[in-house]
Structures are given as C-alpha cells and as structure tokens.
Design an enzyme around this catalytic site. Sequence first.
Site, PDB file in Angstrom:
ATOM      1  N   ASN A 181     -24.081  56.702  27.894  1.00  0.00           N
ATOM      2  CA  ASN A 181     -24.072  57.756  26.887  1.00  0.00           C
ATOM      3  C   ASN A 181     -22.738  57.773  26.149  1.00  0.00           C
ATOM      4  O   ASN A 181     -21.714  57.424  26.739  1.00  0.00           O
ATOM      5  CB  ASN A 181     -24.330  59.126  27.552  1.00  0.00           C
ATOM      6  CG  ASN A 181     -25.013  60.092  26.600  1.00  0.00           C
ATOM      7  OD1 ASN A 181     -26.017  59.767  25.984  1.00  0.00           O
ATOM      8  ND2 ASN A 181     -24.419  61.278  26.454  1.00  0.00           N
ATOM      9  N   HIS A 201     -42.471  63.004  24.571  1.00  0.00           N
ATOM     10  CA  HIS A 201     -42.513  64.166  23.678  1.00  0.00           C
ATOM     11  C   HIS A 201     -43.394  63.932  22.458  1.00  0.00           C
ATOM     12  O   HIS A 201     -43.296  64.659  21.480  1.00  0.00           O
ATOM     13  CB  HIS A 201     -41.097  64.554  23.239  1.00  0.00           C
ATOM     14  CG  HIS A 201     -40.256  65.039  24.366  1.00  0.00           C
ATOM     15  ND1 HIS A 201     -38.883  65.091  24.306  1.00  0.00           N
ATOM     16  CD2 HIS A 201     -40.587  65.468  25.602  1.00  0.00           C
ATOM     17  CE1 HIS A 201     -38.419  65.553  25.469  1.00  0.00           C
ATOM     18  NE2 HIS A 201     -39.430  65.774  26.271  1.00  0.00           N
ATOM     19  N   ASN A 258     -37.824  60.172  22.512  1.00  0.00           N
ATOM     20  CA  ASN A 258     -37.781  60.023  21.059  1.00  0.00           C
ATOM     21  C   ASN A 258     -39.190  59.951  20.482  1.00  0.00           C
ATOM     22  O   ASN A 258     -40.095  59.409  21.111  1.00  0.00           O
ATOM     23  CB  ASN A 258     -36.995  58.751  20.676  1.00  0.00           C
ATOM     24  CG  ASN A 258     -35.579  58.805  21.192  1.00  0.00           C
ATOM     25  OD1 ASN A 258     -35.066  59.885  21.489  1.00  0.00           O
ATOM     26  ND2 ASN A 258     -34.954  57.652  21.339  1.00  0.00           N
ATOM     27  N   VAL A 259     -39.309  60.479  19.297  1.00  0.00           N
ATOM     28  CA  VAL A 259     -40.621  60.490  18.629  1.00  0.00           C
ATOM     29  C   VAL A 259     -40.607  59.576  17.403  1.00  0.00           C
ATOM     30  O   VAL A 259     -41.592  59.472  16.690  1.00  0.00           O
ATOM     31  CB  VAL A 259     -40.994  61.936  18.216  1.00  0.00           C
ATOM     32  CG1 VAL A 259     -41.088  62.833  19.441  1.00  0.00           C
ATOM     33  CG2 VAL A 259     -39.992  62.524  17.219  1.00  0.00           C
ATOM     34  N   ASP A 260     -39.462  58.856  17.197  1.00  0.00           N
ATOM     35  CA  ASP A 260     -39.257  58.103  15.945  1.00  0.00           C
ATOM     36  C   ASP A 260     -39.991  56.763  15.892  1.00  0.00           C
ATOM     37  O   ASP A 260     -39.944  56.073  14.875  1.00  0.00           O
ATOM     38  CB  ASP A 260     -37.741  57.899  15.711  1.00  0.00           C
ATOM     39  CG  ASP A 260     -37.063  57.142  16.874  1.00  0.00           C
ATOM     40  OD1 ASP A 260     -35.868  57.390  17.113  1.00  0.00           O
ATOM     41  OD2 ASP A 260     -37.734  56.338  17.537  1.00  0.00           O
TER      42      ASP A 260
HETATM   43  C1  BV8 Z   1     -42.012  72.403  29.486  1.00  0.00           C
HETATM   44  C2  BV8 Z   1     -39.936  67.541  20.261  1.00  0.00           C
HETATM   45  C3  BV8 Z   1     -43.399  73.573  30.981  1.00  0.00           C
HETATM   46  C4  BV8 Z   1     -39.324  68.088  19.074  1.00  0.00           C
HETATM   47  C5  BV8 Z   1     -38.607  68.068  22.123  1.00  0.00           C
HETATM   48  C6  BV8 Z   1     -36.552  74.347  33.280  1.00  0.00           C
HETATM   49  C7  BV8 Z   1     -37.640  73.602  33.724  1.00  0.00           C
HETATM   50  C8  BV8 Z   1     -38.679  73.284  32.862  1.00  0.00           C
HETATM   51  C9  BV8 Z   1     -38.635  73.689  31.511  1.00  0.00           C
HETATM   52  C10 BV8 Z   1     -37.546  74.426  31.089  1.00  0.00           C
HETATM   53  C11 BV8 Z   1     -36.522  74.763  31.948  1.00  0.00           C
HETATM   54  N1  BV8 Z   1     -35.626  75.490  31.251  1.00  0.00           N
HETATM   55  C12 BV8 Z   1     -36.046  75.627  29.972  1.00  0.00           C
HETATM   56  C13 BV8 Z   1     -37.210  74.985  29.849  1.00  0.00           C
HETATM   57  C14 BV8 Z   1     -37.976  74.898  28.620  1.00  0.00           C
HETATM   58  C15 BV8 Z   1     -37.585  73.687  27.777  1.00  0.00           C
HETATM   59  C16 BV8 Z   1     -36.174  73.220  27.951  1.00  0.00           C
HETATM   60  O1  BV8 Z   1     -35.910  72.256  28.686  1.00  0.00           O
HETATM   61  N2  BV8 Z   1     -35.273  73.838  27.209  1.00  0.00           N
HETATM   62  C17 BV8 Z   1     -33.888  73.409  27.235  1.00  0.00           C
HETATM   63  C18 BV8 Z   1     -33.296  73.534  25.840  1.00  0.00           C
HETATM   64  C19 BV8 Z   1     -33.147  74.246  28.261  1.00  0.00           C
HETATM   65  N3  BV8 Z   1     -38.495  72.616  28.086  1.00  0.00           N
HETATM   66  C20 BV8 Z   1     -39.709  72.634  27.503  1.00  0.00           C
HETATM   67  O2  BV8 Z   1     -40.106  73.554  26.799  1.00  0.00           O
HETATM   68  C21 BV8 Z   1     -40.616  71.448  27.781  1.00  0.00           C
HETATM   69  N4  BV8 Z   1     -41.890  71.952  28.239  1.00  0.00           N
HETATM   70  O3  BV8 Z   1     -41.091  72.420  30.259  1.00  0.00           O
HETATM   71  O4  BV8 Z   1     -43.296  72.862  29.784  1.00  0.00           O
HETATM   72  C22 BV8 Z   1     -43.009  74.986  30.641  1.00  0.00           C
HETATM   73  C23 BV8 Z   1     -43.815  75.675  29.741  1.00  0.00           C
HETATM   74  C24 BV8 Z   1     -43.448  76.997  29.421  1.00  0.00           C
HETATM   75  C25 BV8 Z   1     -42.291  77.580  29.979  1.00  0.00           C
HETATM   76  C26 BV8 Z   1     -41.477  76.832  30.858  1.00  0.00           C
HETATM   77  C27 BV8 Z   1     -41.845  75.527  31.194  1.00  0.00           C
HETATM   78  C28 BV8 Z   1     -40.878  70.679  26.502  1.00  0.00           C
HETATM   79  C29 BV8 Z   1     -39.638  69.917  26.126  1.00  0.00           C
HETATM   80  C30 BV8 Z   1     -39.942  69.051  24.908  1.00  0.00           C
HETATM   81  C31 BV8 Z   1     -39.406  69.722  23.685  1.00  0.00           C
HETATM   82  N5  BV8 Z   1     -39.541  68.845  22.556  1.00  0.00           N
HETATM   83  N6  BV8 Z   1     -38.836  67.257  21.110  1.00  0.00           N
HETATM   84  C32 BV8 Z   1     -38.866  66.965  18.220  1.00  0.00           C
HETATM   85  O5  BV8 Z   1     -38.403  65.905  18.712  1.00  0.00           O
HETATM   86  O6  BV8 Z   1     -38.983  67.192  17.028  1.00  0.00           O
HETATM   87  S1  BV8 Z   1     -37.110  68.005  22.882  1.00  0.00           S
HETATM   88  C33 BV8 Z   1     -35.932  67.292  21.891  1.00  0.00           C
HETATM   89  O7  BV8 Z   1     -34.741  67.221  22.700  1.00  0.00           O
HETATM   90  C34 BV8 Z   1     -36.199  65.850  21.495  1.00  0.00           C
HETATM   91  O8  BV8 Z   1     -37.395  65.315  22.011  1.00  0.00           O
HETATM   92  C35 BV8 Z   1     -35.037  65.103  22.134  1.00  0.00           C
HETATM   93  O9  BV8 Z   1     -35.354  63.832  22.474  1.00  0.00           O
HETATM   94  C36 BV8 Z   1     -34.827  65.954  23.316  1.00  0.00           C
HETATM   95  C37 BV8 Z   1     -33.616  65.725  24.121  1.00  0.00           C
HETATM   96  O10 BV8 Z   1     -32.540  65.551  23.281  1.00  0.00           O
HETATM   97  P1  BV8 Z   1     -31.799  64.124  23.390  1.00  0.00           P
HETATM   98  O11 BV8 Z   1     -32.794  63.046  23.150  1.00  0.00           O
HETATM   99  O12 BV8 Z   1     -31.021  64.082  24.642  1.00  0.00           O
HETATM  100  O13 BV8 Z   1     -30.875  64.175  22.117  1.00  0.00           O
HETATM  101  P2  BV8 Z   1     -29.496  64.955  21.971  1.00  0.00           P
HETATM  102  O14 BV8 Z   1     -29.155  65.005  20.523  1.00  0.00           O
HETATM  103  O15 BV8 Z   1     -29.564  66.223  22.762  1.00  0.00           O
HETATM  104  O16 BV8 Z   1     -28.438  64.021  22.724  1.00  0.00           O
HETATM  105  C38 BV8 Z   1     -28.176  62.734  22.210  1.00  0.00           C
HETATM  106  C39 BV8 Z   1     -27.151  62.134  23.156  1.00  0.00           C
HETATM  107  O17 BV8 Z   1     -26.900  60.793  22.744  1.00  0.00           O
HETATM  108  C40 BV8 Z   1     -25.819  62.863  23.120  1.00  0.00           C
HETATM  109  O18 BV8 Z   1     -25.434  63.134  24.459  1.00  0.00           O
HETATM  110  C41 BV8 Z   1     -24.860  61.862  22.477  1.00  0.00           C
HETATM  111  O19 BV8 Z   1     -23.586  61.864  23.102  1.00  0.00           O
HETATM  112  C42 BV8 Z   1     -25.524  60.562  22.752  1.00  0.00           C
HETATM  113  N7  BV8 Z   1     -25.290  59.531  21.741  1.00  0.00           N
HETATM  114  C43 BV8 Z   1     -25.155  59.674  20.397  1.00  0.00           C
HETATM  115  N8  BV8 Z   1     -25.004  58.465  19.821  1.00  0.00           N
HETATM  116  C44 BV8 Z   1     -25.052  57.542  20.825  1.00  0.00           C
HETATM  117  C45 BV8 Z   1     -25.227  58.210  22.048  1.00  0.00           C
HETATM  118  N9  BV8 Z   1     -25.313  57.574  23.223  1.00  0.00           N
HETATM  119  C46 BV8 Z   1     -25.241  56.230  23.208  1.00  0.00           C
HETATM  120  N10 BV8 Z   1     -25.059  55.506  22.074  1.00  0.00           N
HETATM  121  C47 BV8 Z   1     -24.962  56.129  20.871  1.00  0.00           C
HETATM  122  N11 BV8 Z   1     -24.787  55.407  19.751  1.00  0.00           N
END
Ligand code: BV8
Length: 243
Positions: A216, A116, A99-101
């Site tokens: 979760n 992040h 989280n960035v918040d």
């Molecule tokens: C990188 C900044 C090297 C933005 C974010 C395989 C290996 C390595 C990399 C990759 C790979 N495959 C693809 C990649 C690239 C990519 C990636 O992972 N893509 C995904 C979509 C497949 N990764 C990257 O680019 C990373 N860099 O790997 O560098 C590299 C370089 C070049 C090429 C390849 C590799 C950089 C990743 C960082 C990106 N930046 N944030 C911003 O925040 O504005 S990521 C963004 O998603 C946020 O930071 C966020 O935190 C993060 C994850 O999301 P979650 O926090 O999980 O939030 P989400 O909404 O998804 O889920 C919330 C959950 O909470 C839900 O499940 C819900 O059920 C639950 N929930 C809801 N309410 C509650 C609850 N649980 C409990 N209680 C509640 N009340």
Amino acid sequence: MAAEPIPLDDRTWLLVLTGAGVSAESGVPTFRGVDGLWRTHPVERVASPEGFAADPALVWEFYSERRALAGTVAPNPGHRALVRAEERLGERFLLVTQNVDGLHRRAGSSRLVELHGNLFTSRCSRCAREPFPDSTAYPSGTVPVCDACGARLRPHIVWFGEMLDERNLGAIDAFLEAGRQGRLLFLAAGTSGAVYPAAGLVDVARRAGADTWLVNADVADNAQHFDHVLRGKSGELLPALLG
Ligand code: BV8
Ligand code: ZN
C-alpha cells in the site's frame, strides 16, 4: 524497502484482495485519498440505497462520470503482474477486488471475484430481470428505467448497508479451504482497509493459516493485521513481488 519476491512455488495458494489504489496509476481516482471521490461526493448520498431513493439523478451522475472516465484509462503494470500470477498458479490463484472499474478483467484476469459489483452492469431496482451489461454514461439529470417494468434502473454495485453476494463470499471460503492442502498466501494491495467485510478478509485468511502481505502507498487502517507490510506503489511492487 527492497521488495523480495514472494516465493510462488508449486505448493503456493495465493489469494489477492485489491482496492482503488491498484487503479490509481491508471488514472482512476481513489476514494479516501486527497483527490478522493468521497471528498467531492458524500458517500451516503451517492453510494447507498437511501441516497438513490432520495436523488437517483445525482447517483446516476456519479456513476455515469465514472463510466465515462473508466473508458479512457488502461490497466497498469500492477494489473498485469496479477494476470501473470494467475497464469502461473492457475486454480491455486484467486483475485478478489473491491474495485468496480473493470480494469482487472480488461488486463486479462479471469479467476476474479468482483466483491462490490461492476460499474459496467446495470439492473432493475424492482423486478427480477437479470443484471445486464451497460456502459452508458447517462446525460446529467436523467434516470434510466427498466423496459420490462418501468422502475428505475440502478448500477449493479454493492452500496453501503447492502449485503454482498453470498456466492462471492462462498467462493473465497472454498478457495481458503482448498488452500489448506498447500501453503496459503494472502496479499492485499491498494486498499485502505476501511470497508467491511473486505477489510476483515486478512483475519479470515490468517485463521485459515495464511501468511499475510500488504502492499500500500500509505498506512492502511488494518495494517497491523498483516505479517508483512510493504509501502509503495502497486504498479512497481506487484511486478517486483510476483515476477
Ligand atoms: C455490509 C461501492 C452487511 C461504491 C463500496 C462492520 C462489519 C460489517 C459492516 C460494517 C461494519 N461497520 C460498518 C459497516 C458497514 C459498511 C462499512 O464497512 N463501512 C465502513 C465505512 C466503516 N459496510 C457495508 O455497508 C458493506 N455491507 O457490510 O452488509 C451489513 C448490512 C447492513 C448493516 C451492517 C452490515 C458494503 C460495503 C461495500 C460498499 N461499497 N463500493 C462504489 O465503488 O461506487 S465500498 C468502496 O470503498 C469501494 O468499493 C472501494 O473499493 C472500497 C474500499 O476503498 P479502497 O478500495 O480501500 O479505496 P480507498 O480510496 O479507501 O484506499 C485506497 C488505498 O490505496 C489508500 O490506502 C492509498 O494509500 C492506496 N494507494 C493509492 N495509490 C496507490 C495506493 N497503493 C498502492 N499503489 C498506489 N499507486
Ligand atoms: Zn424491471
């Protein structure tokens, strides 16, 4: 499912990973939920270097909106349970957040790795000027520039396709190494397990011998990698689990 407290004794080394779900009960929208941020803002346009190069004003509008919102919300019982766990375990505790918040820091967490980046920090997109505190929600359509070199400023956030800070990854490895002397526990909370390398942390922890827990609200993409999976709200489950 009733949450049995996690046994935190004087041998426990606890590594926690949080995602947007732990801030949901504070009123901060998550990314991939029904009201998710990525629904209204295509991720590649607002959270990638390419998107910033193409339309920096749109990116600054997206982050300025989140700065304005984050200023109006407060930490919830889930954040506070993590502060209490840090107070009890001290050096045997480390909190890694996606989280960035800024809510973990506002709640009082200090043994914290912001994987992040941080919404309230900006940096120059070109020169080596240090990232600096900046909570300005810039007016729509404006793009702030560096007063040292004139290049565009950007949020100090790790975007998709960008490398994570090696120092942060090193701190996690060092903690897991140190934790081998005790009983390692890995707890992920409020994350969909969709983004790497954060989503791979559970496997790194398992390889270090950790017992792994997931808290979760819904099923997470990497849920099958955890030893224990608890469905529910982090604001309720974290206090129940951590005391
Ligand atoms: C990188 C900044 C090297 C933005 C974010 C395989 C290996 C390595 C990399 C990759 C790979 N495959 C693809 C990649 C690239 C990519 C990636 O992972 N893509 C995904 C979509 C497949 N990764 C990257 O680019 C990373 N860099 O790997 O560098 C590299 C370089 C070049 C090429 C390849 C590799 C950089 C990743 C960082 C990106 N930046 N944030 C911003 O925040 O504005 S990521 C963004 O998603 C946020 O930071 C966020 O935190 C993060 C994850 O999301 P979650 O926090 O999980 O939030 P989400 O909404 O998804 O889920 C919330 C959950 O909470 C839900 O499940 C819900 O059920 C639950 N929930 C809801 N309410 C509650 C609850 N649980 C409990 N209680 C509640 N009340
Ligand atoms: Zn500059």
